[in-house]
Design a protein around this motif. Sequence first.
Motif, PDB file in Angstrom:
ATOM      1  N   GLN A  85       0.823  -1.205   0.000  1.00  0.00           N
ATOM      2  CA  GLN A  85       0.000   0.000   0.000  1.00  0.00           C
ATOM      3  C   GLN A  85       0.861   1.261   0.000  1.00  0.00           C
ATOM      4  O   GLN A  85       0.577   2.227  -0.703  1.00  0.00           O
ATOM      5  CB  GLN A  85      -0.962   0.002   1.191  1.00  0.00           C
ATOM      6  CG  GLN A  85      -1.910   1.194   1.223  1.00  0.00           C
ATOM      7  CD  GLN A  85      -2.672   1.367  -0.082  1.00  0.00           C
ATOM      8  OE1 GLN A  85      -3.216   0.414  -0.637  1.00  0.00           O
ATOM      9  NE2 GLN A  85      -2.710   2.593  -0.593  1.00  0.00           N
ATOM     10  N   GLN A  86       1.946   1.248   0.779  1.00  0.00           N
ATOM     11  CA  GLN A  86       2.843   2.401   0.735  1.00  0.00           C
ATOM     12  C   GLN A  86       3.517   2.503  -0.630  1.00  0.00           C
ATOM     13  O   GLN A  86       3.742   3.601  -1.149  1.00  0.00           O
ATOM     14  CB  GLN A  86       3.904   2.324   1.832  1.00  0.00           C
ATOM     15  CG  GLN A  86       4.687   3.631   2.014  1.00  0.00           C
ATOM     16  CD  GLN A  86       6.108   3.563   1.487  1.00  0.00           C
ATOM     17  OE1 GLN A  86       6.824   2.593   1.742  1.00  0.00           O
ATOM     18  NE2 GLN A  86       6.530   4.589   0.769  1.00  0.00           N
ATOM     19  N   GLY A  87       3.811   1.351  -1.243  1.00  0.00           N
ATOM     20  CA  GLY A  87       4.386   1.365  -2.579  1.00  0.00           C
ATOM     21  C   GLY A  87       3.450   1.985  -3.599  1.00  0.00           C
ATOM     22  O   GLY A  87       3.878   2.768  -4.465  1.00  0.00           O
ATOM     23  N   LEU A  88       2.156   1.677  -3.521  1.00  0.00           N
ATOM     24  CA  LEU A  88       1.181   2.278  -4.426  1.00  0.00           C
ATOM     25  C   LEU A  88       1.081   3.782  -4.200  1.00  0.00           C
ATOM     26  O   LEU A  88       1.027   4.575  -5.154  1.00  0.00           O
ATOM     27  CB  LEU A  88      -0.191   1.622  -4.235  1.00  0.00           C
ATOM     28  CG  LEU A  88      -0.307   0.163  -4.670  1.00  0.00           C
ATOM     29  CD1 LEU A  88      -1.640  -0.423  -4.218  1.00  0.00           C
ATOM     30  CD2 LEU A  88      -0.163   0.027  -6.184  1.00  0.00           C
ATOM     31  N   HIS A  89       1.058   4.186  -2.932  1.00  0.00           N
ATOM     32  CA  HIS A  89       1.017   5.615  -2.609  1.00  0.00           C
ATOM     33  C   HIS A  89       2.266   6.317  -3.133  1.00  0.00           C
ATOM     34  O   HIS A  89       2.199   7.435  -3.678  1.00  0.00           O
ATOM     35  CB  HIS A  89       0.889   5.795  -1.097  1.00  0.00           C
ATOM     36  CG  HIS A  89       0.719   7.212  -0.662  1.00  0.00           C
ATOM     37  ND1 HIS A  89       1.786   8.044  -0.438  1.00  0.00           N
ATOM     38  CD2 HIS A  89      -0.401   7.942  -0.417  1.00  0.00           C
ATOM     39  CE1 HIS A  89       1.342   9.239  -0.058  1.00  0.00           C
ATOM     40  NE2 HIS A  89       0.016   9.202  -0.046  1.00  0.00           N
ATOM     41  N   PHE A  90       3.409   5.668  -2.975  1.00  0.00           N
ATOM     42  CA  PHE A  90       4.691   6.188  -3.444  1.00  0.00           C
ATOM     43  C   PHE A  90       4.621   6.430  -4.959  1.00  0.00           C
ATOM     44  O   PHE A  90       4.936   7.517  -5.462  1.00  0.00           O
ATOM     45  CB  PHE A  90       5.770   5.154  -3.093  1.00  0.00           C
ATOM     46  CG  PHE A  90       7.197   5.559  -3.321  1.00  0.00           C
ATOM     47  CD1 PHE A  90       7.565   6.826  -3.745  1.00  0.00           C
ATOM     48  CD2 PHE A  90       8.210   4.637  -3.097  1.00  0.00           C
ATOM     49  CE1 PHE A  90       8.896   7.162  -3.939  1.00  0.00           C
ATOM     50  CE2 PHE A  90       9.544   4.960  -3.289  1.00  0.00           C
ATOM     51  CZ  PHE A  90       9.879   6.225  -3.728  1.00  0.00           C
ATOM     52  N   ALA A  91       4.192   5.411  -5.697  1.00  0.00           N
ATOM     53  CA  ALA A  91       4.136   5.534  -7.152  1.00  0.00           C
ATOM     54  C   ALA A  91       3.161   6.627  -7.576  1.00  0.00           C
ATOM     55  O   ALA A  91       3.476   7.459  -8.452  1.00  0.00           O
ATOM     56  CB  ALA A  91       3.735   4.195  -7.770  1.00  0.00           C
ATOM     57  N   MET A  92       1.978   6.649  -6.976  1.00  0.00           N
ATOM     58  CA  MET A  92       1.002   7.670  -7.347  1.00  0.00           C
ATOM     59  C   MET A  92       1.493   9.073  -6.983  1.00  0.00           C
ATOM     60  O   MET A  92       1.225  10.043  -7.710  1.00  0.00           O
ATOM     61  CB  MET A  92      -0.341   7.376  -6.682  1.00  0.00           C
ATOM     62  CG  MET A  92      -1.045   6.145  -7.229  1.00  0.00           C
ATOM     63  SD  MET A  92      -2.703   5.951  -6.519  1.00  0.00           S
ATOM     64  CE  MET A  92      -3.050   4.241  -6.922  1.00  0.00           C
ATOM     65  N   SER A  93       2.222   9.190  -5.862  1.00  0.00           N
ATOM     66  CA  SER A  93       2.780  10.490  -5.479  1.00  0.00           C
ATOM     67  C   SER A  93       3.746  11.009  -6.539  1.00  0.00           C
ATOM     68  O   SER A  93       3.842  12.214  -6.779  1.00  0.00           O
ATOM     69  CB  SER A  93       3.517  10.381  -4.138  1.00  0.00           C
ATOM     70  OG  SER A  93       2.649  10.030  -3.098  1.00  0.00           O
ATOM     71  N   LEU A  94       4.483  10.110  -7.150  1.00  0.00           N
ATOM     72  CA  LEU A  94       5.435  10.485  -8.189  1.00  0.00           C
ATOM     73  C   LEU A  94       4.749  10.929  -9.482  1.00  0.00           C
ATOM     74  O   LEU A  94       5.290  11.766 -10.216  1.00  0.00           O
ATOM     75  CB  LEU A  94       6.341   9.296  -8.515  1.00  0.00           C
ATOM     76  CG  LEU A  94       7.382   8.901  -7.473  1.00  0.00           C
ATOM     77  CD1 LEU A  94       7.836   7.475  -7.716  1.00  0.00           C
ATOM     78  CD2 LEU A  94       8.588   9.834  -7.542  1.00  0.00           C
ATOM     79  N   LEU A  95       3.575  10.368  -9.761  1.00  0.00           N
ATOM     80  CA  LEU A  95       3.017  10.458 -11.102  1.00  0.00           C
ATOM     81  C   LEU A  95       1.812  11.369 -11.247  1.00  0.00           C
ATOM     82  O   LEU A  95       1.506  11.797 -12.365  1.00  0.00           O
ATOM     83  CB  LEU A  95       2.619   9.050 -11.577  1.00  0.00           C
ATOM     84  CG  LEU A  95       3.718   7.991 -11.509  1.00  0.00           C
ATOM     85  CD1 LEU A  95       3.190   6.646 -11.978  1.00  0.00           C
ATOM     86  CD2 LEU A  95       4.936   8.400 -12.313  1.00  0.00           C
TER      87      LEU A  95
END
Length: 384
Positions: free
Chosen positions: A97-107
Amino acid sequence: MPHLAEHVRDVPVNQIREITEAAWNTPDAIVLSIGEPGFPLPRHVLDAGMACLDRDETNYTPNAGLPALREAFAARFREQQHLDIGPERVYVVDGAQQGLHFAMSLLLSPGDEILIPDPGYPTFAMTGRLLHAVPVRYPLYPHHGFQPHIEDIEALITPATKVLVVNSPSNPLGAVIQEDTVRQLVELAVRHDLWIISDECYEAFTFDVPHVSPARFDSDVPGKARVFTSLTLSKTYGLTGLRIGALVCPPGLEKTMNNVMEAIVSCVASPSQYAALAALTGPQDYVATARGHYRGNRDAASRALEAKGIPFLGAQGAFYLWADLSHVSQGNIRAWVRSFLADSGVAFAPGTAFGPIGEGWIRIALCGEQKDLLDGVSRLPARV
């Protein structure tokens, strides 16, 4: 008192947690609403985490994670997907879940649109909204076997569309996207200059079909690559509470990834990282045992549903069955599962937790004891 931000006030209730917490407060309930692996953790994994504490190795690690763990994730990805992925592209994250948040934060910038599957995991929409983006659901229809159709997705793309989320094996469906369709999804992203976030939480559990990552069809040229791959050890090794996973990024983004990781979580707890390293590099008996257990439960529950005449999607991966209870739900599956829990003592996740197309369907978790699973399924009303 000041108001909370509007985008926080609009985050919907997670209906999976809603029914599961109700079940936890129901004496002797059979809880088939949540995907929690039930096997004891392998001893060598526990020992590695405890040894880290015994050494008092409790300082910061690099933002991206322990070098040996990054290499272990990269090695697993290389072996499974036949890709030349180096550890420099792997970022250890605090669970998928943190990985998904991380990716979306970047994009994602405010107002950007993110395409998410319907049915699809609830936090795809929840996380997008928290980042001021606009989730747009692309349909996975029963008459298409819940496989994505390129035409359906392409019709939803606008100038504001920035990200396409792909999830295979699927939670909640147990569907595995076919290789040719995976290739077409990447081609679609190239055509419209979109990023792809590929959620591969259940990559270790497929049955008679391969798991194919979109990263296989991505460019390896910085500036042209577009696939972020989200991995986790929560399901593969039952490490749900240790919160450990990895985000594999396209080449050329390492400096930006470090900066954003520092702002979100700095680094993942070192005991979890050492436990993860032991899981990835040690004996793999746990994974083989779990896969066999989930397959056996899938087959047993499928036979029970067939005997009751209840339609369902034959699961090719993950550890869920997706079953059609529209004959009794009267157009409100969320209310029906609450009523069914109260009447029968069994909790299933309502299909509407995963999007509007889930109306009338339930998700059945296959990860517990087969006796409880079959007891719970046996209480479902037959379709006449």
